[in-house]
Scaffold this active site. Structure first.
Site, PDB file in Angstrom:
ATOM      1  N   ASN A 581       0.831  -1.204   0.000  1.00  0.00           N
ATOM      2  CA  ASN A 581       0.000   0.000   0.000  1.00  0.00           C
ATOM      3  C   ASN A 581       0.867   1.257   0.000  1.00  0.00           C
ATOM      4  O   ASN A 581       2.059   1.215  -0.284  1.00  0.00           O
ATOM      5  CB  ASN A 581      -0.925  -0.007   1.224  1.00  0.00           C
ATOM      6  CG  ASN A 581      -0.149   0.118   2.521  1.00  0.00           C
ATOM      7  OD1 ASN A 581       0.897  -0.512   2.682  1.00  0.00           O
ATOM      8  ND2 ASN A 581      -0.632   0.924   3.433  1.00  0.00           N
ATOM      9  N   CYS A 583       2.062   2.900   2.436  1.00  0.00           N
ATOM     10  CA  CYS A 583       3.106   2.935   3.470  1.00  0.00           C
ATOM     11  C   CYS A 583       3.825   1.601   3.632  1.00  0.00           C
ATOM     12  O   CYS A 583       4.536   1.400   4.616  1.00  0.00           O
ATOM     13  CB  CYS A 583       2.509   3.375   4.804  1.00  0.00           C
ATOM     14  SG  CYS A 583       1.645   4.943   4.730  1.00  0.00           S
ATOM     15  N   THR A 584       3.625   0.677   2.729  1.00  0.00           N
ATOM     16  CA  THR A 584       4.333  -0.606   2.599  1.00  0.00           C
ATOM     17  C   THR A 584       4.107  -1.573   3.759  1.00  0.00           C
ATOM     18  O   THR A 584       4.914  -2.475   3.950  1.00  0.00           O
ATOM     19  CB  THR A 584       5.860  -0.418   2.384  1.00  0.00           C
ATOM     20  OG1 THR A 584       6.498  -0.034   3.592  1.00  0.00           O
ATOM     21  CG2 THR A 584       6.145   0.592   1.286  1.00  0.00           C
ATOM     22  N   GLU A 585       2.988  -1.414   4.520  1.00  0.00           N
ATOM     23  CA  GLU A 585       2.756  -2.387   5.586  1.00  0.00           C
ATOM     24  C   GLU A 585       1.603  -3.340   5.285  1.00  0.00           C
ATOM     25  O   GLU A 585       1.440  -4.339   5.980  1.00  0.00           O
ATOM     26  CB  GLU A 585       2.497  -1.674   6.927  1.00  0.00           C
ATOM     27  CG  GLU A 585       1.080  -1.193   7.169  1.00  0.00           C
ATOM     28  CD  GLU A 585       0.800   0.155   6.548  1.00  0.00           C
ATOM     29  OE1 GLU A 585      -0.192   0.814   6.940  1.00  0.00           O
ATOM     30  OE2 GLU A 585       1.565   0.566   5.654  1.00  0.00           O
ATOM     31  N   THR A 769       0.607  10.601  12.607  1.00  0.00           N
ATOM     32  CA  THR A 769      -0.247  11.579  13.281  1.00  0.00           C
ATOM     33  C   THR A 769      -0.801  11.057  14.587  1.00  0.00           C
ATOM     34  O   THR A 769      -0.823  11.778  15.587  1.00  0.00           O
ATOM     35  CB  THR A 769      -1.401  12.000  12.357  1.00  0.00           C
ATOM     36  OG1 THR A 769      -0.865  12.485  11.125  1.00  0.00           O
ATOM     37  CG2 THR A 769      -2.213  13.107  12.996  1.00  0.00           C
TER      38      THR A 769
END
Length: 952
Positions: A581, A583-585, A769
């Protein structure tokens, strides 16, 4: 033009500074509050003069220095002026100290640290002299404060002192008199009530660098402002309440808040059917004191409900609203909402931003991540672009697999022409992400993935370059390589690699492991025999070199690994993972019929660890509640496209991660760069994994198994720890510790009997965040710096490492000189001689830690995770050999993905060698940048290959 004359000896020329009138610059005028409370108009010439004096004081007034100063000051003045203009409005007068703060920040950001230090010391000396010379004036007339209705009233100084004192109650090291004195310096006659409230907040905020607990005082003062704003809005006349009064008023306020939110079309009318009296009594007003300033200001700016710009949602109502939105389908909705509220308000668990934004609203799009695969036809490509827009509209992050789109030069049967390749379509996707900015709450974001054998891979690598044809560049899109094991094996063997167009080798897209290798080699044979028209052969190591070079120069494409993601996937019976995705998780299957969806939340690990280690009972309880919340998200979610709904209900994947890993290490006095930290990464992730899998299995017993459960690895009793063997067999070996501590045999049997409610349960997101909201370190990240300024959409925030300050105070080392040294050395202890070595090790920052420790810790976590983790890698002095060794280590340890490569500019690297630090001091001045810093010197050969022309 306002000038200051600088004699350029020996020629005697006069060099004009960049100051110019605001009207000529097209800049709106705004007012300045001077120290004597008088008001004047902002004049950038005075900024230029002050900075010029500071530069010349440090560097002298030689001809060469004057010319250089002229250019530097021009640029810095423009930066400060632009920043101040953005922060000001016609109704607000800006304190002169705020302008000086911006000047100091600009000098630090520009790397002019000696000048900045001189400027800071000069300000401190002038402040001391003013305090000594200022005569007492007990008969000074009271200042007048203007109410929203326009009426004036005298400032009640006793009330002001009491309010500030209450904000400091119970906070060690915080002095109410210091905040009061700083506040009074910024007051002027006729200021508005809003300006008065802001003056108090800003006064406390300026002191955070001296004592981190001022971040709590600042938050309490902001909370007082928010209470007055919300209560006045709901009751229709000026109203306020202190924290003690809110304990009684919260229940009534809560019911009024729900009514107003529904009337305004912001909340789902279904919330009115809850027992609001019961929920109102369950609110914990004291939890408001958990906030630090950055967290509360972030919520105020971006999360709290507002009407016409007026916030009417208080923090505990916010958390209860999220809990109610997630509990809508529960049988005992009130009991579950209270249960969810309690873990949220205690910061034990935090939902992802889309859930916080949208839970309980009319369009509750609560999911974080969406993965799509783009087909190889015009209708399908532009449908994918449209889907991106619809998914991004309500705060979803996107990962697109573009591997199926035919490459440059491939034949197009419909027009009998040749394809322009995948890049022009990526440009369209890039611009769509920018156009859909999620309602101004955060930027739209997308990551494009391409497999390493695609014929357009070389152009794909160049997408983020600042040179070349801009029509074939995507400056705002993230990119990632989707790398099969066979490519890495060819790199290690220095073999040949062949690029293909996917229309001629369509099955490679869906094949993994040994099946991929066999098909790929067969296509290579066909290409050699002339039966494949579009292909290109090259040394695998040459392509690897280009991949690392572009990663170094532009931060993209990221390196992610196709086979570990697929071979260890619990859902390999139901499809193929074609990408990760944004954010690569997240690692979930995609197809034309299924858009993968993942719903995220994170455990605050810092809240579940003491000096003695993990509180397993507390952790298990929090994980169990978090899994229930995440499973509920799937059912109450608002789906913008049918493919996402179909996929999410069929597989029910969720992603529970963690944050506060660095804080948890501090609690146990464990340095990040240590074997003990690697063991803790292993132990903590094992505990989360064991609890999460057990919780999902128990949910299956209560609610039923997910529809595609049969045939999954879960159904075969193969847990994430067991799936390591599948990858090991495919590669022939896998160098990874496989030890365990908990009772996995019993859990394996439990899963076989009860099944699983969710196809996937774990993924470690960046938590950029939500970790700010909770006041802890991001995700699994090492400390960025110990004292720095963080910039985000809510502004600039001073961040001080409270644990470090506590330790330095205990050893008598926390003073103004230490603060100044931390600023000079960019938040690192490495160059400060008087700091003991044990503290330097414990509080080493990201660029001081050997990067291999990050990978080894990540590898230990990965064995317990059914998805992946957002793993940033920090390297101060990148070289070809280092990057090559680093990413090969990541692959050899079985990692599924990596995220950003963070590196330093040459000026910071040079500075890191000061005071005998041996190059180990590495950090940047302004933290938490979304992009890695681009280095000026290109990395021509990242592996120092003796056969490379650039190396010769």
């Amino acid at each position: 033009m306002s000038l200051i004359q600088i004699t350029d000896r020996p020629e005697g020329r006069v060099l004009p500074l960049p100051s110019r009138s605001q009207e000529a610059a097209g800049m709106p005028a705004f007012r300045i509050i001077r120290r004597n409370a008088s008001i004047s108009t902002f004049d950038p010439a005075k900024i230029a003069i002050a900075m010029t004096k500071a530069f010349l004081a440090v560097e002298g007034s030689s001809a060469a220095a004057s010319r250089r100063v002229h250019e530097i000051v021009r640029e810095l003045t423009d930066q400060v002026t632009a920043a101040l203009t953005r922060r000001s409005d016609s109704e607000r007068a800006m304190p002169i100290e705020e302008i000086q703060d911006q000047v100091e920040l600009a000098l630090m950001r520009g790397g002019h640290h000696k000048v900045a230090r001189a400027y800071v010391l000069y300000r401190e000396e002038r402040a001391r002299l003013r305090a000594a010379e200022k005569p007492a004036n007990p008969t000074a007339p009271a200042l007048r404060i203007k109410s929203p209705s326009g009426l004036d009233r005298a400032l009640d100084e006793n009330w002001l002192a009491e309010l500030i004192a209450s904000s400091c109650a119970g906070l060690a090291g915080v002095e109410a008199l210091a905040i009061l004195a700083e506040t009074k310096r910024n007051l002027y006659d006729g200021m508005s009530e809003d300006e008065l409230a802001l003056a108090q907040i800003m006064a406390a905020r300026t002191l955070i660098e001296t004592e981190p607990n001022y971040a709590y005082a600042s938050a309490r003062l902001l909370l007082d402002k928010l209470r007055a704003e919300a209560l006045s809005f709901l009751c229709g006349h000026p109203d306020s309440a202190d924290q003690a009064q809110m304990a009684e008023r919260y229940p009534d306020y809560f019911a009024d808040y729900i009514d107003r939110g529904i009337a305004a079309g912001l909340l789902d009318p279904e919330l009115k059917r809850f027992d609001l009296d019961r929920l109102g009594r369950a609110l914990r007003p004291e939890a408001d004191f958990n906030f630090q300033y950055l967290g509360l200001q972030t919520l105020y700016d971006r999360y709290f409900l507002h009407e016409g710009g007026v916030r009417f949602e208080l923090p505990q109502a916010f958390f209860m609203r999220v809990a109610m939105g997630v509990a809508l389908r529960e049988v005992d909705r009130e009991a579950r909402a209270i249960e969810f509220y309690e873990v949220l308000s205690a910061f034990d668990v935090m939902c992802s931003t889309p859930t916080l934004f949208n839970a309980g609203t009319l369009r509750p799009q609560l999911s974080s991540c969406f993965l799509t695969t783009v087909p190889d036809d015009l209708d399908g490509i532009f449908k994918s672009v449209k889907d991106n827009a619809l998914l991004a509209k309500y705060s979803g992050g996107l990962g697109n697999d573009w591997t199926r789109v035919r490459g440059l030069g491939a034949h197009i049967k419909g027009t009998n022409g040749k394809s322009q390749g995948v890049v022009p379509f990526l440009k369209v996707a890039n611009d769509t992400a920018i156009a859909v900015n999620q309602g101004g709450k955060r930027k739209g974001a997308v990551c494009a993935y391409l497999e390493t054998w695609h014929i357009d891979i070389e152009e794909f690598l160049d997408l983020r370059k600042n040179t070349g044809d801009d029509r074939r560049r995507t400056h705002d899109m993230n990119t990632a390589n989707w790398v099969p094991d066979l490519f890495m094996q060819r790199v290690e063997a220095d073999g040949t690699w062949t690029l293909f167009s996917p229309d001629e080798v369509p099955d490679l897209h869906d094949l993994t492991g040994a099946a991929f290798a066999a098909a790929y080699e067969a296509y290579e044979a066909q290409a050699a025999a002339g039966r494949v028209k579009v292909f290109k052969q090259m040394r695998a190591i040459d392509l690897w070199r280009r991949m690392l070079t572009m990663l170094f120069e532009t931060g993209h494409p990221w390196i992610t690994f196709k086979d570990p993601c697929n071979l260890r996937s619990p859902q390999q019976h139901a499809g193929v993972i074609h990408s990760s995705n944004l954010c690569t998780e997240i690692t979930l299957n995609t197809s034309d019929k299924e858009v993968a969806v993942c719903n995220l939340a994170s455990i605050n690990l810092a809240n579940h660890v003491t000096a003695e280690g993990i509180d397993h009972e507390h952790l298990t309880r929090s994980v169990t509640v978090a899994l229930r919340m995440l499973d509920n998200v799937i059912d109450v979610n608002f789906y913008t496209i049918p493919e996402a709904r179909f996929s999410n209900l069929r597989h029910r994947p969720v992603g529970l991660g963690l944050m506060g890993f660095q804080d948890a290490l501090y609690r146990q006095r464990i340095p990040y760069a240590s074997e003990a930290a690697i063991r803790f990464a292993d132990e903590s992730m094992e505990a989360i994994s064991h609890a999460a899998i057990g919780a999902s299995s128990d949910l299956a017993s209560e609610r039923g198994r997910y529809p595609s459960y049969d045939g999954s690895l879960w159904s075969q009793g193969i847990l994430p720890l067991d799936s390591i063997e599948i990858l090991s067999r495919s590669r022939g070996k896998l160098d990874l510790d496989r030890s365990s501590r908990l009772d996995w045999a019993s859990l394996r049997e439990r899963v076989l009997q009860q099944g699983m409610r969710n196809s996937n349960v774990m993924a470690i997101a960046p938590t950029a965040t939500i970790s700010n909201i909770c006041g802890v370190s991001q995700s699994i990240e090492p400390a960025y710096q110990n004292l720095y300024v963080k910039s985000n959409m809510s502004g600039d925030f001073t961040i001080a490492n409270a644990d470090l300050v506590h330790d330095l105070k205990a050893r008598g080392l926390w003073d103004e000189v230490m603060i100044s040294d931390l600023k000079y050395f960019d938040g690192s202890l490495g160059g400060i001689d008087r700091v003991p070595d044990d503290l330097k090790a414990l509080y080493a920052t990201a660029f001081e830690i050997d990067t291999s420790f990050l990978i080894e810790a990540a590898a230990r976590r990965q064995k317990w995770i059914d998805q992946a983790q957002s793993l940033n890698l920090y390297i101060a002095n990148p070289s070809g050999k280092k990057l090559d060794a680093l990413y090969r280590l990541a692959w050899n340890r079985g990692l599924k993905t990596t995220y950003y490569l963070r590196s330093l500019s040459a000026t910071h690297v040079e500075k890191s060698t000061l005071k005998g630090t041996d190059g180990k001091l590495n950090a940047v001045s302004v933290g938490a940048a979304a992009e890695p810093i681009e280095l000026a010197v290109p990395l021509l050969c990242p592996i120092d290959d003796p056969t490379c022309e650039a190396c010769q």
